[in-house]
Design an enzyme around this catalytic site. Structure first.
Site, PDB file in Angstrom:
ATOM      1  N   CYS A 123       0.850  -1.189   0.000  1.00 42.53           N
ATOM      2  CA  CYS A 123       0.000   0.000   0.000  1.00 42.53           C
ATOM      3  C   CYS A 123       0.889   1.244   0.000  1.00 42.53           C
ATOM      4  CB  CYS A 123      -0.889  -0.048   1.239  1.00 42.53           C
ATOM      5  SG  CYS A 123      -1.383   1.536   1.877  1.00 42.53           S
ATOM      6  N   GLU A 124       0.607   2.171  -0.923  1.00 47.39           N
ATOM      7  CA  GLU A 124       1.473   3.353  -1.041  1.00 47.39           C
ATOM      8  C   GLU A 124       1.216   4.366   0.082  1.00 47.39           C
ATOM      9  OE1 GLU A 124       0.664   4.968  -4.906  1.00 47.39           O
ATOM     10  OE2 GLU A 124      -0.953   6.252  -4.176  1.00 47.39           O
ATOM     11  N   HIS A 125       0.142   4.175   0.836  1.00 45.96           N
ATOM     12  CA  HIS A 125      -0.146   5.118   1.923  1.00 45.96           C
ATOM     13  C   HIS A 125       0.523   4.730   3.228  1.00 45.96           C
ATOM     14  CE1 HIS A 125      -3.808   5.713  -0.746  1.00 45.96           C
ATOM     15  NE2 HIS A 125      -3.085   6.799  -0.844  1.00 45.96           N
ATOM     16  N   HIS A 126       0.778   3.431   3.396  1.00 49.87           N
ATOM     17  CA  HIS A 126       1.359   2.969   4.665  1.00 49.87           C
ATOM     18  C   HIS A 126       2.597   2.104   4.495  1.00 49.87           C
ATOM     19  CE1 HIS A 126      -2.986   3.686   5.476  1.00 49.87           C
ATOM     20  NE2 HIS A 126      -2.520   4.222   6.596  1.00 49.87           N
ATOM     21  N   GLN A 164      -5.094  -0.357  -4.784  1.00 50.02           N
ATOM     22  CA  GLN A 164      -5.657  -1.488  -5.521  1.00 50.02           C
ATOM     23  C   GLN A 164      -6.386  -1.049  -6.796  1.00 50.02           C
ATOM     24  OE1 GLN A 164      -7.606  -4.481  -3.091  1.00 50.02           O
ATOM     25  NE2 GLN A 164      -8.890  -5.100  -4.810  1.00 50.02           N
ATOM     26  N   HIS A 192      -5.632  -5.973   2.772  1.00 53.79           N
ATOM     27  CA  HIS A 192      -4.724  -4.849   3.011  1.00 53.79           C
ATOM     28  C   HIS A 192      -4.286  -4.874   4.464  1.00 53.79           C
ATOM     29  CE1 HIS A 192      -5.763  -2.374  -0.699  1.00 53.79           C
ATOM     30  NE2 HIS A 192      -6.489  -3.475  -0.798  1.00 53.79           N
ATOM     31  N   CYS A 194      -2.825  -2.645   6.008  1.00 50.73           N
ATOM     32  CA  CYS A 194      -3.081  -1.349   6.655  1.00 50.73           C
ATOM     33  C   CYS A 194      -4.479  -1.303   7.249  1.00 50.73           C
ATOM     34  CB  CYS A 194      -2.838  -0.188   5.695  1.00 50.73           C
ATOM     35  SG  CYS A 194      -3.901  -0.190   4.259  1.00 50.73           S
TER      36      CYS A 194
HETATM   37 ZN   LIG Z   1      -2.909   1.722   3.315  1.00 53.11          ZN
END
Ligand SMILES: [Zn+2]
Length: 231
Positions: A123-126, A164, A192, A194
């Site tokens: 995941c590019e956010h976490h 995704q 995910h 995250c």
């Molecule tokens: Zn994430």
């Protein structure tokens, strides 16, 4: 006459396919292309690993970890190598799988479905794992592709920091481009970390995204594909 249930699925998929749709809570859709700097490949892979190792060591130090400890001292190098050579290797177009196509000598003109392609992404956010199964399908417009190449295309785009929704569309666009047809479908069902290992800590939920292009937009094709995907 199209059953109401299929019509509903069709409408939902149309919405997901709209590139500008905002999806998820904090996982906003950010466009088809992975956002990259213009000078992304100014540094060689070797130089990138060296810098990442230094920077990761600093993260560990800031966290208060003792880098002289036997178990920890190799971690910055290991992480750097893993980022560049493995889990984020799909950022570099040089690592894109080479695809050869064959003529459709079998005159097979129905959908081909490669289901349960397992993949790992992040995941590019976490920067924590996303993993699950991708199902891809296409209807030949004259060319066919080696089956394992479908897995390789999924793995290439998964080897990036991802969301995704983008992963789904990138695989679909690549297949459309390679096969010279709009008639491709991609469905991803993934977990995910995250969502499960932090934040809301939901262990059981999975996320499903889909792309239905060309002939796959017809409710009866969607129904046929979903029938094949039933376990
Ligand atoms: Zn994430």
């Amino acid at each position: 006459m199209i059953p109401e249930k299929d019509l509903k699925i069709f409408k939902v998929n149309q919405m997901i396919n709209d590139f500008n749709t905002q999806v998820g809570d904090d996982h906003l859709y950010t466009g088809l292309e992975t956002p990259m700097k213009k000078d992304a490949f100014k540094l060689s892979d070797k130089e990138k690993k060296k810098r990442i190792s230094v920077l990761f060591e600093e993260i560990m130090e800031v966290l208060g970890l003792d880098l002289t400890n036997d178990s920890l001292k190799g971690t910055p190098n290991r992480v750097a190598k893993m980022y560049v050579d493995e889990i984020f290797s799909g950022l570099n177009p040089a690592n894109k799988p080479k695809i050869t196509l064959f003529d459709n000598n079998y005159q097979y003109n129905q959908m081909l479905v490669e289901k349960n392609i397992s993949f790992h992404s992040n995941c590019e956010h976490h920067f924590v794992p996303i993993f699950g199964k991708a199902h891809v399908a296409y209807i030949s417009a004259g060319k066919v592709i080696g089956l394992s190449k479908l897995n390789r295309i999924v793995h290439y785009y998964a080897s990036r920091p991802q969301v995704q929704e983008r992963l789904t569309n990138q695989i679909a666009e690549e297949l459309k481009h390679i096969l010279g047809t709009e008639d491709v479908a991609v469905i991803i069902d993934a977990k995910h970390l995250c969502v499960s290992s932090r934040g809301i800590k939901d262990e059981s939920s999975t996320t499903i995204t889909s792309y239905y292009g060309g002939k796959f937009g017809a409710p009866e094709k969607i129904a046929e594909l979903q029938n094949y995907l039933k376990d």
